[in-house]
Motif scaffolding. Structure first.
Motif, PDB file in Angstrom:
ATOM      1  N   ASN A 211       0.850  -1.192   0.000  1.00  0.00           N
ATOM      2  CA  ASN A 211       0.000   0.000   0.000  1.00  0.00           C
ATOM      3  C   ASN A 211       0.887   1.244   0.000  1.00  0.00           C
ATOM      4  O   ASN A 211       1.503   1.562   1.010  1.00  0.00           O
ATOM      5  N   PRO A 212       0.954   1.960  -1.113  1.00  0.00           N
ATOM      6  CA  PRO A 212       1.940   3.032  -1.232  1.00  0.00           C
ATOM      7  C   PRO A 212       1.463   4.439  -0.894  1.00  0.00           C
ATOM      8  O   PRO A 212       1.992   5.406  -1.445  1.00  0.00           O
ATOM      9  N   GLY A 213       0.483   4.604  -0.016  1.00  0.00           N
ATOM     10  CA  GLY A 213       0.139   5.985   0.290  1.00  0.00           C
ATOM     11  C   GLY A 213      -1.050   6.168   1.202  1.00  0.00           C
ATOM     12  O   GLY A 213      -1.761   5.221   1.536  1.00  0.00           O
ATOM     13  N   LEU A 214      -1.271   7.414   1.585  1.00  0.00           N
ATOM     14  CA  LEU A 214      -2.369   7.818   2.450  1.00  0.00           C
ATOM     15  C   LEU A 214      -3.502   8.399   1.617  1.00  0.00           C
ATOM     16  O   LEU A 214      -3.339   8.710   0.437  1.00  0.00           O
ATOM     17  N   ILE A 215      -4.665   8.549   2.248  1.00  0.00           N
ATOM     18  CA  ILE A 215      -5.807   9.202   1.617  1.00  0.00           C
ATOM     19  C   ILE A 215      -6.240  10.382   2.466  1.00  0.00           C
ATOM     20  O   ILE A 215      -6.010  10.415   3.672  1.00  0.00           O
ATOM     21  N   GLU A 216      -6.889  11.346   1.796  1.00  0.00           N
ATOM     22  CA  GLU A 216      -7.329  12.580   2.433  1.00  0.00           C
ATOM     23  C   GLU A 216      -8.757  12.887   1.991  1.00  0.00           C
ATOM     24  O   GLU A 216      -9.224  12.366   0.968  1.00  0.00           O
ATOM     25  N   PRO A 217      -9.479  13.724   2.757  1.00  0.00           N
ATOM     26  CA  PRO A 217     -10.804  14.144   2.292  1.00  0.00           C
ATOM     27  C   PRO A 217     -10.733  14.709   0.868  1.00  0.00           C
ATOM     28  O   PRO A 217      -9.824  15.459   0.527  1.00  0.00           O
ATOM     29  N   GLY A 218     -11.688  14.290   0.058  1.00  0.00           N
ATOM     30  CA  GLY A 218     -11.720  14.678  -1.342  1.00  0.00           C
ATOM     31  C   GLY A 218     -11.194  13.613  -2.281  1.00  0.00           C
ATOM     32  O   GLY A 218     -11.455  13.660  -3.490  1.00  0.00           O
ATOM     33  N   ASP A 219     -10.470  12.613  -1.744  1.00  0.00           N
ATOM     34  CA  ASP A 219      -9.943  11.534  -2.583  1.00  0.00           C
ATOM     35  C   ASP A 219     -11.048  10.540  -2.940  1.00  0.00           C
ATOM     36  O   ASP A 219     -11.914  10.237  -2.121  1.00  0.00           O
ATOM     37  N   GLU A 220     -10.987  10.022  -4.149  1.00  0.00           N
ATOM     38  CA  GLU A 220     -11.880   8.942  -4.579  1.00  0.00           C
ATOM     39  C   GLU A 220     -11.078   7.660  -4.681  1.00  0.00           C
ATOM     40  O   GLU A 220     -10.044   7.616  -5.352  1.00  0.00           O
ATOM     41  N   VAL A 221     -11.562   6.624  -4.005  1.00  0.00           N
ATOM     42  CA  VAL A 221     -10.885   5.327  -3.986  1.00  0.00           C
ATOM     43  C   VAL A 221     -11.688   4.351  -4.832  1.00  0.00           C
ATOM     44  O   VAL A 221     -12.882   4.148  -4.591  1.00  0.00           O
ATOM     45  N   GLU A 222     -11.023   3.732  -5.806  1.00  0.00           N
ATOM     46  CA  GLU A 222     -11.658   2.716  -6.651  1.00  0.00           C
ATOM     47  C   GLU A 222     -10.814   1.451  -6.611  1.00  0.00           C
ATOM     48  O   GLU A 222      -9.637   1.477  -6.977  1.00  0.00           O
ATOM     49  N   ILE A 223     -11.437   0.353  -6.171  1.00  0.00           N
ATOM     50  CA  ILE A 223     -10.753  -0.935  -6.073  1.00  0.00           C
ATOM     51  C   ILE A 223     -11.434  -1.899  -7.031  1.00  0.00           C
ATOM     52  O   ILE A 223     -12.647  -2.138  -6.919  1.00  0.00           O
ATOM     53  N   SER A 224     -10.667  -2.459  -7.950  1.00  0.00           N
ATOM     54  CA  SER A 224     -11.228  -3.356  -8.966  1.00  0.00           C
ATOM     55  C   SER A 224     -10.590  -4.734  -8.867  1.00  0.00           C
ATOM     56  O   SER A 224      -9.363  -4.849  -8.704  1.00  0.00           O
ATOM     57  N   TYR A 225     -11.417  -5.763  -8.944  1.00  0.00           N
ATOM     58  CA  TYR A 225     -10.940  -7.140  -9.053  1.00  0.00           C
ATOM     59  C   TYR A 225     -11.542  -7.749 -10.311  1.00  0.00           C
ATOM     60  O   TYR A 225     -12.755  -7.664 -10.536  1.00  0.00           O
ATOM     61  N   GLU A 226     -10.691  -8.352 -11.096  1.00  0.00           N
ATOM     62  CA  GLU A 226     -11.101  -8.986 -12.345  1.00  0.00           C
ATOM     63  C   GLU A 226     -12.213  -9.998 -12.087  1.00  0.00           C
ATOM     64  O   GLU A 226     -12.114 -10.839 -11.202  1.00  0.00           O
ATOM     65  N   GLY A 227     -13.286  -9.893 -12.853  1.00  0.00           N
ATOM     66  CA  GLY A 227     -14.390 -10.826 -12.718  1.00  0.00           C
ATOM     67  C   GLY A 227     -15.393 -10.463 -11.651  1.00  0.00           C
ATOM     68  O   GLY A 227     -16.457 -11.077 -11.566  1.00  0.00           O
ATOM     69  N   VAL A 228     -15.075  -9.463 -10.828  1.00  0.00           N
ATOM     70  CA  VAL A 228     -16.002  -9.033  -9.770  1.00  0.00           C
ATOM     71  C   VAL A 228     -16.588  -7.668 -10.102  1.00  0.00           C
ATOM     72  O   VAL A 228     -17.790  -7.520 -10.294  1.00  0.00           O
ATOM     73  N   GLY A 229     -15.750  -6.655 -10.176  1.00  0.00           N
ATOM     74  CA  GLY A 229     -16.227  -5.302 -10.467  1.00  0.00           C
ATOM     75  C   GLY A 229     -15.362  -4.279  -9.766  1.00  0.00           C
ATOM     76  O   GLY A 229     -14.182  -4.531  -9.487  1.00  0.00           O
ATOM     77  N   THR A 230     -15.952  -3.128  -9.444  1.00  0.00           N
ATOM     78  CA  THR A 230     -15.220  -2.025  -8.826  1.00  0.00           C
ATOM     79  C   THR A 230     -15.997  -1.477  -7.635  1.00  0.00           C
ATOM     80  O   THR A 230     -17.172  -1.138  -7.756  1.00  0.00           O
ATOM     81  N   LEU A 231     -15.315  -1.402  -6.507  1.00  0.00           N
ATOM     82  CA  LEU A 231     -15.844  -0.764  -5.300  1.00  0.00           C
ATOM     83  C   LEU A 231     -15.331   0.668  -5.287  1.00  0.00           C
ATOM     84  O   LEU A 231     -14.130   0.902  -5.363  1.00  0.00           O
TER      85      LEU A 231
END
Length: 242
Positions: A211-231
């Motif tokens: 995990n190469p970093g931090l998140i801050e208010p205003g950031d959009e996080v998108e996590i994708s797994y092949e065959g499942v979709g995107t959170l």
């Protein structure tokens, strides 16, 4: 098949998700028009495995575990797809972790590795949000809203050898494949079932690559797994409206 749950004005409906529509027993519901997606299951607990990728061990200077290293998130940690991740006022170091997760389909215990597919409803995605500057895993990882989960359950998936990617504001931050896990999904589910009685809807998350970093208010996080979709979730300040 994708299974989803939708919050409507009349309550939660369950059904097959297809092209922005949840097809339930009593009709079709359009996501957005008729309601919003909620977490695709209602677990009694979320079992989360850490230190399951070699690059994570290198990044955090951890020793390689001899067996799956796990912790627990409570149901209060759940956050739905497209719902905000609230940045707690008591931390200055919030980070993310894109994880594949299994959803248990039936009450069970002592499940053999070869029998795991029979007790798993399907797979979804979890973001293991972590307040790095807190002491102990429970304080870091088990707080309200620390477990975004969704957007649905994919029932037709072999979790071995699938690609994943996490983007922050459309910048790739994680890029890996489940074949790089130290312990595979079926092995982990079987291992945990020797210690806990699973209940329908319980979640088992399989860990995250480095995990190469931090998140801050205003950031959009998108996590994708092949065959499942995107959170997808946006980080907001703790006192933000909504």
């Amino acid at each position: 098949m994708r299974l989803a749950r939708l919050q409507t004005s009349e309550g939660i409906v369950r059904g097959r998700y297809r092209d922005g529509v949840v097809v339930a027993d009593d009709g079709e519901y359009a996501v957005g028009r008729d309601g919003s997606l909620v977490t695709p299951c209602s677990p009694s607990v979320l079992y989360c495995v850490g230190r399951n990728y070699a690059e994570t061990l290198d990044q955090m200077d951890y020793e390689r575990p001899e067996e799956p290293d796990f912790f627990i998130k409570p149901p209060a940690s759940l956050t739905a797809h497209d719902a905000p991740i609230r940045y707690p006022e008591w931390t200055d170091e919030l980070t993310y972790a894109g994880e594949l997760a299994a959803v248990i389909d039936e009450r069970c215990r002592d499940v053999a590795v070869e029998d795991v597919p029979e007790v798993v409803r399907g797979y979804t995605i979890m973001n293991d949000v972590d307040a790095l500057d807190q002491q102990g895993r429970t304080a870091r990882k088990a707080f309200d809203g620390s477990g975004p989960l969704g957007p649905w359950i994919e029932t037709d998936l072999d979790p071995a050898g699938i690609d994943m990617e996490t983007r922050i504001n459309d910048e790739v931050r994680q890029d890996a494949n489940t074949e790089l896990m130290l312990f595979g999904p079926r092995e982990i589910v079987s291992f945990l079932s020797r210690r806990f009685t699973f209940r329908p809807g319980d979640v088992v998350a399989f860990g995250s690559p480095a995990n190469p970093g931090l998140i801050e208010p205003g950031d959009e996080v998108e996590i994708s797994y092949e065959g499942v979709g995107t959170l997808r979730n946006e980080v907001v300040a703790a006192d933000a409206d909504g």
